[in-house]
Scaffold this motif. Structure first.
Motif, PDB file in Angstrom:
ATOM      1  N   ASP A  45      27.113  40.990 -44.751  1.00  0.00           N
ATOM      2  CA  ASP A  45      26.832  41.729 -43.533  1.00  0.00           C
ATOM      3  C   ASP A  45      26.205  40.741 -42.551  1.00  0.00           C
ATOM      4  OD1 ASP A  45      24.094  41.432 -44.234  1.00  0.00           O
ATOM      5  OD2 ASP A  45      24.090  43.353 -45.281  1.00  0.00           O
ATOM      6  N   ASP A  46      25.675  41.231 -41.414  1.00  0.00           N
ATOM      7  CA  ASP A  46      25.151  40.332 -40.386  1.00  0.00           C
ATOM      8  C   ASP A  46      24.132  39.336 -40.934  1.00  0.00           C
ATOM      9  OD1 ASP A  46      26.684  41.345 -38.428  1.00  0.00           O
ATOM     10  OD2 ASP A  46      25.100  42.429 -37.369  1.00  0.00           O
ATOM     11  N   ASP A  47      23.242  39.819 -41.806  1.00  0.00           N
ATOM     12  CA  ASP A  47      22.117  38.998 -42.251  1.00  0.00           C
ATOM     13  C   ASP A  47      22.344  38.307 -43.590  1.00  0.00           C
ATOM     14  OD1 ASP A  47      20.614  39.660 -39.986  1.00  0.00           O
ATOM     15  OD2 ASP A  47      19.890  41.502 -40.903  1.00  0.00           O
ATOM     16  N   SER A  48      23.511  38.477 -44.173  1.00  0.00           N
ATOM     17  CA  SER A  48      23.780  37.839 -45.458  1.00  0.00           C
ATOM     18  C   SER A  48      23.835  36.315 -45.313  1.00  0.00           C
ATOM     19  CB  SER A  48      25.110  38.330 -46.027  1.00  0.00           C
ATOM     20  OG  SER A  48      25.071  39.705 -46.305  1.00  0.00           O
ATOM     21  N   THR A  49      23.350  35.617 -46.324  1.00  0.00           N
ATOM     22  CA  THR A  49      23.442  34.163 -46.332  1.00  0.00           C
ATOM     23  C   THR A  49      24.832  33.749 -46.769  1.00  0.00           C
ATOM     24  OG1 THR A  49      21.093  33.865 -46.833  1.00  0.00           O
ATOM     25  CG2 THR A  49      22.566  32.024 -47.360  1.00  0.00           C
ATOM     26  N   VAL A  50      25.483  32.926 -45.950  1.00  0.00           N
ATOM     27  CA  VAL A  50      26.785  32.360 -46.289  1.00  0.00           C
ATOM     28  C   VAL A  50      26.677  30.846 -46.131  1.00  0.00           C
ATOM     29  CG1 VAL A  50      27.986  34.427 -45.514  1.00  0.00           C
ATOM     30  CG2 VAL A  50      27.713  32.507 -43.940  1.00  0.00           C
ATOM     31  N   PHE A  51      27.698  30.144 -46.590  1.00  0.00           N
ATOM     32  CA  PHE A  51      27.689  28.686 -46.544  1.00  0.00           C
ATOM     33  C   PHE A  51      28.902  28.184 -45.777  1.00  0.00           C
ATOM     34  CE2 PHE A  51      25.324  29.938 -50.259  1.00  0.00           C
ATOM     35  CZ  PHE A  51      24.192  29.130 -50.209  1.00  0.00           C
ATOM     36  N   VAL A  52      28.628  27.423 -44.736  1.00  0.00           N
ATOM     37  CA  VAL A  52      29.693  26.707 -44.035  1.00  0.00           C
ATOM     38  C   VAL A  52      29.861  25.373 -44.752  1.00  0.00           C
ATOM     39  CG1 VAL A  52      30.487  25.744 -41.852  1.00  0.00           C
ATOM     40  CG2 VAL A  52      29.084  27.825 -41.860  1.00  0.00           C
ATOM     41  N   GLU A  53      31.054  25.138 -45.300  1.00  0.00           N
ATOM     42  CA  GLU A  53      31.256  23.985 -46.170  1.00  0.00           C
ATOM     43  C   GLU A  53      32.382  23.089 -45.651  1.00  0.00           C
ATOM     44  OE1 GLU A  53      29.833  25.996 -50.393  1.00  0.00           O
ATOM     45  OE2 GLU A  53      31.968  25.599 -50.073  1.00  0.00           O
TER      46      GLU A  53
END
Length: 250
Positions: A77-85
């Protein structure tokens, strides 16, 4: 929570039967420990040009290749941590750089609408790739269920098992449910060995005894070769038209 941001390692891939996987798990128990998160469903968005330039170059097996993706370990969702790799491979060595961001920040950045606060060496590298290719955008959604294990005496040696590898060219969002076309051969599990140098003797012996042989398998490459490229030939669409149709379904 602190995340590792820089990786340099070899990544070796093997296609296993369920029986071979159980044998590997049995033998590696004294040496490996499971990831504390357990079995995880990983979502990936791969970015490419309108002509799929990055993956077409990668399939040609050049000395140097690179991929850009955003990864989430849960439905975002908006606040979820994701990784730009940013993942690069040069002379068989994999170099990965990643930045953790909120999902909304990551997608705004890669869409060219805003930039995350602060500048780092990694963000500069990703900015360069975005600028160099110019038209990068999501092209494939890839998901799979992963079990990960780490060596008890060396965190640099890692084994992962990926199952239910699915891909699609629609609904290109980390906020969506998993689903798509299976990419693995029926009844096969993808094992990856990730190591900074030599492989432990017990693992080398196990692979030999079980007749488990290294293979070449790219998830994104397989999605392109089995789904996107055949569609171009079948419909006589241009690559740009395929991408536009996929975008219209997001």
């Amino acid at each position: 929570m602190a995340f590792q941001t820089v990786f340099k390692r070899y990544e070796l891939k093997y296609l296993l039967t369920p029986e071979q996987k159980e044998k590997v798990l049995e033998v590696m128990t004294p040496y490996m420990k499971p990831d504390p998160y357990g079995r995880t469903t990983i979502r990936n968005l791969y970015f490419d040009t309108d002509t799929f330039l990055l993956i077409r170059r990668s399939i040609e097996k050049p000395m140097y290749k690179e991929k850009l993706r955003v990864r989430s370990y849960q439905k975002a969702d908006d606040d979820s941590t994701v990784f730009v790799e940013l993942k690069k491979k040069f002379e068989k060595v994999v170099y990965k750089r990643r930045i953790s961001l909120k999902e909304s920040e990551a997608m705004q950045w890669l869409a060219g609408k805003s930039h995350p606060d602060g500048r780092t060496q990694i963000s500069d590298e990703i900015d360069y790739v975005l600028s160099y290719y110019g038209t990068l955008h999501p092209t494939v959604f890839l998901s799979y269920e992963r079990e990960a294990y780490y060596a008890k005496d060396d965190g640099g040696f890692r084994i992962t098992f990926d199952e239910n590898v699915l891909s699609r060219q629609s609904d290109l969002s980390l906020r969506s449910e998993v689903g798509g076309t299976p990419l693995l051969p029926e009844g096969r599990i993808l094992m990856e060995i990730k190591c900074g140098g030599g492989m432990p003797l017990w693992m080398t012996r196990l692979l030999s005894e079980q007749k488990i042989y290294k293979t070449s398998f790219s998830k994104y490459g397989t999605a392109y070769k089995t789904e996107i490229f055949p569609l171009l030939n079948k419909t006589n669409q241009t690559i740009t038209e395929v991408v536009q149709n996929a975008r219209s379904m997001v």
